[in-house]
Motif scaffolding. Structure first.
Motif, PDB file in Angstrom:
ATOM      1  N   ALA A  74       0.840  -1.196   0.000  1.00  0.00           N
ATOM      2  CA  ALA A  74       0.000   0.000   0.000  1.00  0.00           C
ATOM      3  C   ALA A  74       0.873   1.243   0.000  1.00  0.00           C
ATOM      4  O   ALA A  74       1.750   1.403   0.837  1.00  0.00           O
ATOM      5  N   ALA A  75       0.633   2.089  -0.948  1.00  0.00           N
ATOM      6  CA  ALA A  75       1.416   3.322  -1.057  1.00  0.00           C
ATOM      7  C   ALA A  75       0.774   4.398  -0.196  1.00  0.00           C
ATOM      8  O   ALA A  75      -0.435   4.489  -0.082  1.00  0.00           O
ATOM      9  N   ALA A  76       1.622   5.196   0.406  1.00  0.00           N
ATOM     10  CA  ALA A  76       1.113   6.328   1.170  1.00  0.00           C
ATOM     11  C   ALA A  76       0.474   7.309   0.198  1.00  0.00           C
ATOM     12  O   ALA A  76       0.901   7.434  -0.946  1.00  0.00           O
ATOM     13  N   LYS A  77      -0.533   8.001   0.658  1.00  0.00           N
ATOM     14  CA  LYS A  77      -1.243   8.946  -0.202  1.00  0.00           C
ATOM     15  C   LYS A  77      -0.274  10.028  -0.692  1.00  0.00           C
ATOM     16  O   LYS A  77       0.388  10.685   0.095  1.00  0.00           O
ATOM     17  N   GLY A  78      -0.163  10.148  -2.000  1.00  0.00           N
ATOM     18  CA  GLY A  78       0.708  11.162  -2.578  1.00  0.00           C
ATOM     19  C   GLY A  78       2.187  10.797  -2.584  1.00  0.00           C
ATOM     20  O   GLY A  78       3.018  11.634  -2.885  1.00  0.00           O
ATOM     21  N   ALA A  79       2.530   9.556  -2.247  1.00  0.00           N
ATOM     22  CA  ALA A  79       3.940   9.155  -2.247  1.00  0.00           C
ATOM     23  C   ALA A  79       4.459   9.096  -3.675  1.00  0.00           C
ATOM     24  O   ALA A  79       3.767   8.671  -4.586  1.00  0.00           O
ATOM     25  N   ARG A  80       5.682   9.516  -3.874  1.00  0.00           N
ATOM     26  CA  ARG A  80       6.331   9.483  -5.181  1.00  0.00           C
ATOM     27  C   ARG A  80       7.566   8.600  -5.094  1.00  0.00           C
ATOM     28  O   ARG A  80       8.255   8.580  -4.085  1.00  0.00           O
ATOM     29  N   TYR A  81       7.830   7.881  -6.145  1.00  0.00           N
ATOM     30  CA  TYR A  81       8.978   6.994  -6.221  1.00  0.00           C
ATOM     31  C   TYR A  81       9.811   7.410  -7.423  1.00  0.00           C
ATOM     32  O   TYR A  81       9.273   7.758  -8.472  1.00  0.00           O
ATOM     33  N   ALA A  82      11.130   7.378  -7.265  1.00  0.00           N
ATOM     34  CA  ALA A  82      12.032   7.818  -8.326  1.00  0.00           C
ATOM     35  C   ALA A  82      13.214   6.857  -8.431  1.00  0.00           C
ATOM     36  O   ALA A  82      13.568   6.173  -7.477  1.00  0.00           O
ATOM     37  N   CYS A  83      13.827   6.849  -9.601  1.00  0.00           N
ATOM     38  CA  CYS A  83      15.011   6.018  -9.835  1.00  0.00           C
ATOM     39  C   CYS A  83      16.221   6.690  -9.178  1.00  0.00           C
ATOM     40  O   CYS A  83      16.422   7.897  -9.334  1.00  0.00           O
ATOM     41  N   PRO A  84      17.058   5.935  -8.461  1.00  0.00           N
ATOM     42  CA  PRO A  84      18.252   6.524  -7.860  1.00  0.00           C
ATOM     43  C   PRO A  84      19.243   7.081  -8.901  1.00  0.00           C
ATOM     44  O   PRO A  84      19.926   8.056  -8.647  1.00  0.00           O
ATOM     45  N   CYS A  97      16.951   2.067 -16.944  1.00  0.00           N
ATOM     46  CA  CYS A  97      17.941   1.094 -16.464  1.00  0.00           C
ATOM     47  C   CYS A  97      17.315  -0.145 -15.826  1.00  0.00           C
ATOM     48  O   CYS A  97      18.015  -1.124 -15.589  1.00  0.00           O
ATOM     49  N   GLY A  98      16.028  -0.106 -15.495  1.00  0.00           N
ATOM     50  CA  GLY A  98      15.371  -1.271 -14.932  1.00  0.00           C
ATOM     51  C   GLY A  98      15.482  -1.404 -13.424  1.00  0.00           C
ATOM     52  O   GLY A  98      15.026  -2.382 -12.859  1.00  0.00           O
ATOM     53  N   MET A  99      16.112  -0.414 -12.765  1.00  0.00           N
ATOM     54  CA  MET A  99      16.230  -0.478 -11.299  1.00  0.00           C
ATOM     55  C   MET A  99      14.872  -0.231 -10.663  1.00  0.00           C
ATOM     56  O   MET A  99      14.007   0.431 -11.229  1.00  0.00           O
ATOM     57  N   LYS A 100      14.684  -0.781  -9.455  1.00  0.00           N
ATOM     58  CA  LYS A 100      13.475  -0.517  -8.691  1.00  0.00           C
ATOM     59  C   LYS A 100      13.457   0.942  -8.272  1.00  0.00           C
ATOM     60  O   LYS A 100      14.475   1.492  -7.887  1.00  0.00           O
ATOM     61  N   LEU A 101      12.291   1.551  -8.359  1.00  0.00           N
ATOM     62  CA  LEU A 101      12.158   2.927  -7.907  1.00  0.00           C
ATOM     63  C   LEU A 101      12.079   2.943  -6.390  1.00  0.00           C
ATOM     64  O   LEU A 101      11.521   2.041  -5.779  1.00  0.00           O
ATOM     65  N   VAL A 102      12.682   3.948  -5.785  1.00  0.00           N
ATOM     66  CA  VAL A 102      12.682   4.091  -4.329  1.00  0.00           C
ATOM     67  C   VAL A 102      11.907   5.344  -3.964  1.00  0.00           C
ATOM     68  O   VAL A 102      11.714   6.252  -4.779  1.00  0.00           O
ATOM     69  N   SER A 103      11.504   5.423  -2.724  1.00  0.00           N
ATOM     70  CA  SER A 103      10.752   6.559  -2.246  1.00  0.00           C
ATOM     71  C   SER A 103      11.569   7.838  -2.414  1.00  0.00           C
ATOM     72  O   SER A 103      12.770   7.855  -2.181  1.00  0.00           O
ATOM     73  N   SER A 104      10.919   8.898  -2.808  1.00  0.00           N
ATOM     74  CA  SER A 104      11.612  10.177  -2.988  1.00  0.00           C
ATOM     75  C   SER A 104      12.202  10.655  -1.656  1.00  0.00           C
ATOM     76  O   SER A 104      13.205  11.363  -1.641  1.00  0.00           O
ATOM     77  N   ASP A 105      11.581  10.263  -0.543  1.00  0.00           N
ATOM     78  CA  ASP A 105      12.114  10.620   0.763  1.00  0.00           C
ATOM     79  C   ASP A 105      13.487   9.979   0.980  1.00  0.00           C
ATOM     80  O   ASP A 105      14.367  10.572   1.576  1.00  0.00           O
ATOM     81  N   GLU A 106      13.675   8.753   0.500  1.00  0.00           N
ATOM     82  CA  GLU A 106      14.960   8.062   0.649  1.00  0.00           C
ATOM     83  C   GLU A 106      16.044   8.736  -0.183  1.00  0.00           C
ATOM     84  O   GLU A 106      17.212   8.715   0.174  1.00  0.00           O
ATOM     85  N   LEU A 107      15.683   9.317  -1.314  1.00  0.00           N
ATOM     86  CA  LEU A 107      16.667   9.977  -2.171  1.00  0.00           C
ATOM     87  C   LEU A 107      17.180  11.264  -1.525  1.00  0.00           C
ATOM     88  O   LEU A 107      18.295  11.679  -1.786  1.00  0.00           O
TER      89      LEU A 107
END
Length: 72
Positions: free
Chosen positions: A33-43, A60-70
């Motif tokens: 379950a994604a948090a409301k409004g969560a965005r994921y981006a490629c590192p 590149c095929g990498m898994k997207l990570v949470s924008s907060d982690e970036l």
């Protein structure tokens, strides 16, 4: 066609069908379950973004990570 040819043909069709189903059949996914409004981006390519937590980068095929982690 005699009986053995029919059985071999049916066996071959069944084997091909099973292989296609096994490798290309719809797989059950447990989507987190994604948090409301969560965005994921490629590192590596931060301009590639998605709302889907299971998405992959289209470059590149990498898994997207949470924008907060970036930002860390």
């Amino acid at each position: 066609m005699d009986t053995s040819q029919i059985l071999v043909t049916l066996g071959g069709v069944a084997l091909i069908s099973f292989n296609l189903w096994f490798f290309f059949g719809k797989k059950a996914t447990n989507k987190p379950a994604a948090a409301k409004g969560a965005r994921y981006a490629c590192p590596m390519h931060p301009w590639i973004t998605s709302d889907d937590p299971t998405a992959d980068c289209s470059i590149c095929g990498m898994k997207l990570v949470s924008s907060d982690e970036l930002r860390k």
